[in-house]
Each structure stands twice: as C-alpha cells, then as structure tokens.
Design a protein around this motif. Structure first.
Motif, PDB file in Angstrom:
ATOM      1  N   MET A 110       0.852  -1.194   0.000  1.00  0.00           N
ATOM      2  CA  MET A 110       0.000   0.000   0.000  1.00  0.00           C
ATOM      3  C   MET A 110       0.883   1.237   0.000  1.00  0.00           C
ATOM      4  O   MET A 110       1.821   1.350   0.787  1.00  0.00           O
ATOM      5  N   THR A 111       0.598   2.161  -0.895  1.00  0.00           N
ATOM      6  CA  THR A 111       1.412   3.373  -1.018  1.00  0.00           C
ATOM      7  C   THR A 111       1.114   4.321   0.129  1.00  0.00           C
ATOM      8  O   THR A 111      -0.051   4.606   0.443  1.00  0.00           O
ATOM      9  N   ALA A 112       2.159   4.824   0.754  1.00  0.00           N
ATOM     10  CA  ALA A 112       1.994   5.760   1.862  1.00  0.00           C
ATOM     11  C   ALA A 112       1.488   7.096   1.319  1.00  0.00           C
ATOM     12  O   ALA A 112       1.860   7.512   0.213  1.00  0.00           O
ATOM     13  N   PRO A 113       0.617   7.781   2.052  1.00  0.00           N
ATOM     14  CA  PRO A 113       0.125   9.083   1.588  1.00  0.00           C
ATOM     15  C   PRO A 113       1.252  10.096   1.491  1.00  0.00           C
ATOM     16  O   PRO A 113       2.218  10.053   2.264  1.00  0.00           O
ATOM     17  N   VAL A 114       1.147  10.981   0.529  1.00  0.00           N
ATOM     18  CA  VAL A 114       2.151  12.017   0.335  1.00  0.00           C
ATOM     19  C   VAL A 114       1.974  13.072   1.427  1.00  0.00           C
ATOM     20  O   VAL A 114       0.869  13.611   1.590  1.00  0.00           O
ATOM     21  N   PRO A 115       3.011  13.383   2.191  1.00  0.00           N
ATOM     22  CA  PRO A 115       2.878  14.383   3.244  1.00  0.00           C
ATOM     23  C   PRO A 115       2.480  15.741   2.652  1.00  0.00           C
ATOM     24  O   PRO A 115       2.932  16.121   1.565  1.00  0.00           O
ATOM     25  N   PHE A 116       1.635  16.461   3.366  1.00  0.00           N
ATOM     26  CA  PHE A 116       1.220  17.780   2.918  1.00  0.00           C
ATOM     27  C   PHE A 116       2.335  18.788   3.145  1.00  0.00           C
ATOM     28  O   PHE A 116       2.938  18.859   4.214  1.00  0.00           O
ATOM     29  N   VAL A 117       2.613  19.561   2.110  1.00  0.00           N
ATOM     30  CA  VAL A 117       3.559  20.666   2.179  1.00  0.00           C
ATOM     31  C   VAL A 117       2.788  21.930   1.804  1.00  0.00           C
ATOM     32  O   VAL A 117       2.097  21.936   0.780  1.00  0.00           O
ATOM     33  N   PRO A 118       2.845  22.985   2.605  1.00  0.00           N
ATOM     34  CA  PRO A 118       2.143  24.209   2.200  1.00  0.00           C
ATOM     35  C   PRO A 118       2.514  24.609   0.784  1.00  0.00           C
ATOM     36  O   PRO A 118       3.665  24.512   0.358  1.00  0.00           O
ATOM     37  N   GLY A 119       1.518  25.051   0.029  1.00  0.00           N
ATOM     38  CA  GLY A 119       1.705  25.294  -1.393  1.00  0.00           C
ATOM     39  C   GLY A 119       2.807  26.274  -1.728  1.00  0.00           C
ATOM     40  O   GLY A 119       3.523  26.103  -2.730  1.00  0.00           O
ATOM     41  N   LEU A 120       2.967  27.334  -0.935  1.00  0.00           N
ATOM     42  CA  LEU A 120       4.025  28.301  -1.233  1.00  0.00           C
ATOM     43  C   LEU A 120       5.401  27.678  -1.073  1.00  0.00           C
ATOM     44  O   LEU A 120       6.313  27.954  -1.858  1.00  0.00           O
ATOM     45  N   GLU A 121       5.563  26.834  -0.073  1.00  0.00           N
ATOM     46  CA  GLU A 121       6.851  26.159   0.105  1.00  0.00           C
ATOM     47  C   GLU A 121       7.084  25.154  -1.025  1.00  0.00           C
ATOM     48  O   GLU A 121       8.212  25.034  -1.540  1.00  0.00           O
ATOM     49  N   LEU A 122       6.031  24.464  -1.428  1.00  0.00           N
ATOM     50  CA  LEU A 122       6.154  23.524  -2.542  1.00  0.00           C
ATOM     51  C   LEU A 122       6.570  24.257  -3.809  1.00  0.00           C
ATOM     52  O   LEU A 122       7.481  23.810  -4.536  1.00  0.00           O
ATOM     53  N   SER A 123       5.938  25.378  -4.098  1.00  0.00           N
ATOM     54  CA  SER A 123       6.270  26.128  -5.306  1.00  0.00           C
ATOM     55  C   SER A 123       7.667  26.743  -5.226  1.00  0.00           C
ATOM     56  O   SER A 123       8.369  26.818  -6.238  1.00  0.00           O
ATOM     57  N   ARG A 124       8.060  27.175  -4.043  1.00  0.00           N
ATOM     58  CA  ARG A 124       9.411  27.733  -3.879  1.00  0.00           C
ATOM     59  C   ARG A 124      10.459  26.673  -4.215  1.00  0.00           C
ATOM     60  O   ARG A 124      11.396  26.928  -4.991  1.00  0.00           O
ATOM     61  N   ARG A 125      10.311  25.495  -3.654  1.00  0.00           N
ATOM     62  CA  ARG A 125      11.273  24.441  -3.932  1.00  0.00           C
ATOM     63  C   ARG A 125      11.192  23.990  -5.390  1.00  0.00           C
ATOM     64  O   ARG A 125      12.216  23.674  -6.008  1.00  0.00           O
ATOM     65  N   PHE A 126       9.984  23.961  -5.923  1.00  0.00           N
ATOM     66  CA  PHE A 126       9.802  23.579  -7.320  1.00  0.00           C
ATOM     67  C   PHE A 126      10.577  24.524  -8.232  1.00  0.00           C
ATOM     68  O   PHE A 126      11.250  24.086  -9.181  1.00  0.00           O
ATOM     69  N   PHE A 127      10.505  25.820  -7.957  1.00  0.00           N
ATOM     70  CA  PHE A 127      11.244  26.772  -8.776  1.00  0.00           C
ATOM     71  C   PHE A 127      12.748  26.555  -8.650  1.00  0.00           C
ATOM     72  O   PHE A 127      13.445  26.401  -9.667  1.00  0.00           O
TER      73      PHE A 127
END
Length: 377
Positions: A1-18
């Motif tokens: 069973m795949t573990a759920p993806v931990p929630f990361v606040p969207g601004l932090e996710l987008s910052r790291r994505f950039f």
C-alpha cells in the motif's frame, strides 16, 4: 500500500519547485535572460490558507514566470518546451502535470507518459497584472484603478511569494499596491462604517414585527461588514467569503470579538441579538479611536431616534473620517467606496473590465473618477 504524500504548504512547494526543478531548465533554455518567478494570483496557498483538502484542484507545483515583453516573444516557446520535456513527472510526490477538465476554471492533476503539461505560467508583468486587476501598476495606479480593484484581487497580488525578481518589476508593483494611500484608506473606512449605519436599525425593526428570519439575515450582514471593517482598520485587504473568517482570525483583538459575533449569529431573539451586536459595535468603535485617525468618537451605543432600538449611529464614524480627507478628488466621490463595498456579484468582481465599467458609471460625475495616476495629497 502506497503511503500518503505528506502535505507541504503550497508556497513552500512552489518555492522548492522553482529553485530545484524550474530554474535550471530556464537557465539552460535561455542562458543569461532576466526573469522573475513567483506564486501569486488565485489559490488558497497564495493567502496561506491551503490545507490537504486544497490538493484536489488548482494546487500543486506551480508558479508564474515573468519575462520582459521582448524576451517573452523570443524565448517563451523554448522555455515552455524545455519545461515540458525536462520537468520530472512528480515533485516531492506531487504530479507536475495539470489537465483541464470540463468544469470551467478548474484544473486537476493527472498522470502522464508524455511531455509534462506544467502549470508554469510564462508571461510578462504588465500582461499578468492587467489580467488580474485591469491595469498595470508598473505604470502607476489611478483612482479608478484603486476603486475598481476588489480587495480579494489586491490580496492575491500582494500576498503569495516572490522567489526571484531579476526584473525588479514585481517588487515595484507590489510596493505600489501594498496598501491604499492614506486619504483613500480614510474614504474606504468611512464607506464601510456607512454600510453599517444603513442597516443597524433594521435588526430591531425586524424583531419588533416578529420577523426573526429577517432579523437574523440583517444581523449576519452586519457581522460580515464588521469583520471586513476590522481587517481594513488593520490595513489588511479583506478576502472573499470563503476566507473572510480565516483572515479575520488573524486580526488583533479577534479572539475577544469572535465569541461576540458568534453570539450574534446564534441569538434566538431580538433582545439578545441586539445586545450582542451592541457589544460588537462598541468594541470596534473603541478600536477606531485607538487608531487616532480622527478625534475620538463616543463609542457607546444609543437609541435610534425615538425608536426603542439600540444602535451605534455608525455614520458618526464615517463623518469623522470623511472630514479628515484633504484630497478634493476623494472628497467629491459618493460614499460607495471600492467596487466590492457596493457590488457583491462574482460575475462583476472576477472580471476587471466589468468592475471598471461599474466604477466609472457610478463615480458621481461624468466620466467617472480621474484616470490620471493617483498622487495622494
């Protein structure tokens, strides 16, 4: 069973994505080009209100990439193609592929075996701001611009996060829109107090004729107006209904005022409802006096003329604020305020051209408020 993806606040996710995924690809596709990157605009994460529930639509590794207009024409396609072929399929466990659905305005994430249909919006600052607000703050902000911009949209473009501002345009635009010029702030505050003055006696009158439903509806409208007023007094743009309570909770004094406002909404009789409203009025009125924007105004409630309804007579606060306005352009305006203080239709407030037309048509004199750049006096 795949573990759920931990929630990361969207601004932090987008910052790291950039920084980790997008920036290297942009630099490879257009070496040496100047650009800015940010997460602004619509989306609960921009205002800092996203939760795991937000992940079901229009949420994920996404951002706005701003180029100069001449560079946009030359490099946008190459950058977009490099991102489509070079981005990973997922980032921190979240898909980077967005698929349009039949539901207008909603994009949901979907798996892909081919190029990534990414949510990196490649544009130029002037075009983007004009699309959100109806004007480009990089060229200045006129009185019409201020009045026709809903507070929700102003919050969207001044909140969020800038990850890189190689153009410098975002810092300039966001600084110009950070808050209303002083006299305009007084005008907006006065108009918000006047909204309250126009309906505060209706709660008692509805109750007097046994219309409990009508009294509750009017009371709820007054609670909403008080919440928006508190945000304006705290120099915060009030967001639209979904996030109004969340934003209000961050206002100083909200912890003490919130139980009173809840009591207003839960009240089961005219006397109880009026008593709790009076407590709320006096609390907000005292907050006005602490701002020092006007001479002190008596914060006590009082009878409504000869009728047995207890009200604040909120127009006293509106008049005190208006008396402090020195700008003749603002003094000449009718007491409607910004567009979202007298219009409550999503069809207007989400369409900048329509909002601007409404403001121009109701500005109180032929041609509407000045279209010249607003220069506070």
């Amino acid at each position: 069973m795949t573990a759920p993806v931990p929630f990361v606040p969207g601004l932090e996710l987008s910052r790291r994505f950039f920084h980790e995924a997008v920036r290297p690809l942009v630099d490879a596709a257009a070496p040496g080009i100047g650009y800015s990157a940010a997460r602004l605009g619509s989306g609960s994460e921009v205002l800092g209100f996203d939760t795991p529930r937000s992940r079901d639509h229009e949420w994920g590794p996404r951002l706005e990439l701003f180029l100069r207009p001449q560079d946009l024409a030359r490099h946008a396609t190459a950058i977009g193609d490099r991102l489509a072929t070079g981005l990973p399929k997922t980032f921190l466990g979240h898909p980077t592929h967005f698929a349009a659905t039949a539901e207008a305005g909603i994009r949901v994430m979907a798996a892909t075996d081919g190029p990534v249909r990414h949510a990196v919006d490649i544009t130029d600052p002037g075009t983007w701001f004009t699309g959100r607000l109806g004007f480009d703050p990089g060229r200045g902000v006129s009185l019409t611009d201020w009045l026709s911009a809903p507070a929700q949209r102003l919050a969207e473009v001044t909140s969020g996060a800038v990850f890189h501002d190689g153009l410098g345009a975002l810092a300039t635009a966001r600084a110009r829109l950070a808050w209303y010029p002083h006299d305009l702030w007084l005008h907006v505050l006065a108009c918000q107090w006047r909204r309250i003055s126009q309906e505060e006696a209706f709660v008692g009158r509805c109750g007097e004729v046994g219309d409990e439903l009508g009294a509750a509806v009017v009371a709820a409208r007054l609670v909403r107006d008080l919440m928006r007023l508190c945000l304006l007094m705290d120099r915060q743009y009030p967001p639209y209904g979904k996030w109004l309570g969340s934003a209000f909770a961050r206002v100083p004094g909200a912890a003490g005022l919130t139980p009173v406002l809840r009591a207003v909404l839960a009240a089961a009789g005219p006397g109880t409802r009026e008593r709790h409203l009076g407590t709320a009025y006096e609390s907000v009125a005292a907050g006005h006096n602490r701002l020092g924007l006007t001479d002190p105004v008596d914060p006590a409630t009082r009878p409504y003329h000869g009728r047995p309804f207890r009200v604040l007579r909120a127009e006293r606060f509106a008049d005190a604020l208006t008396a402090r306005i020195t700008d003749p352009a603002l003094r000449a305006l009718p007491p409607g305020g910004a567009v979202d203080q007298f219009v409550d239709s999503t069809e207007v407030l989400t369409r900048p051209a329509v909002a601007r037309a409404v403001v121009r048509s109701g500005a109180g004199r032929p041609g509407g408020p000045s279209g010249a750049q607003y220069r506070p006096q």
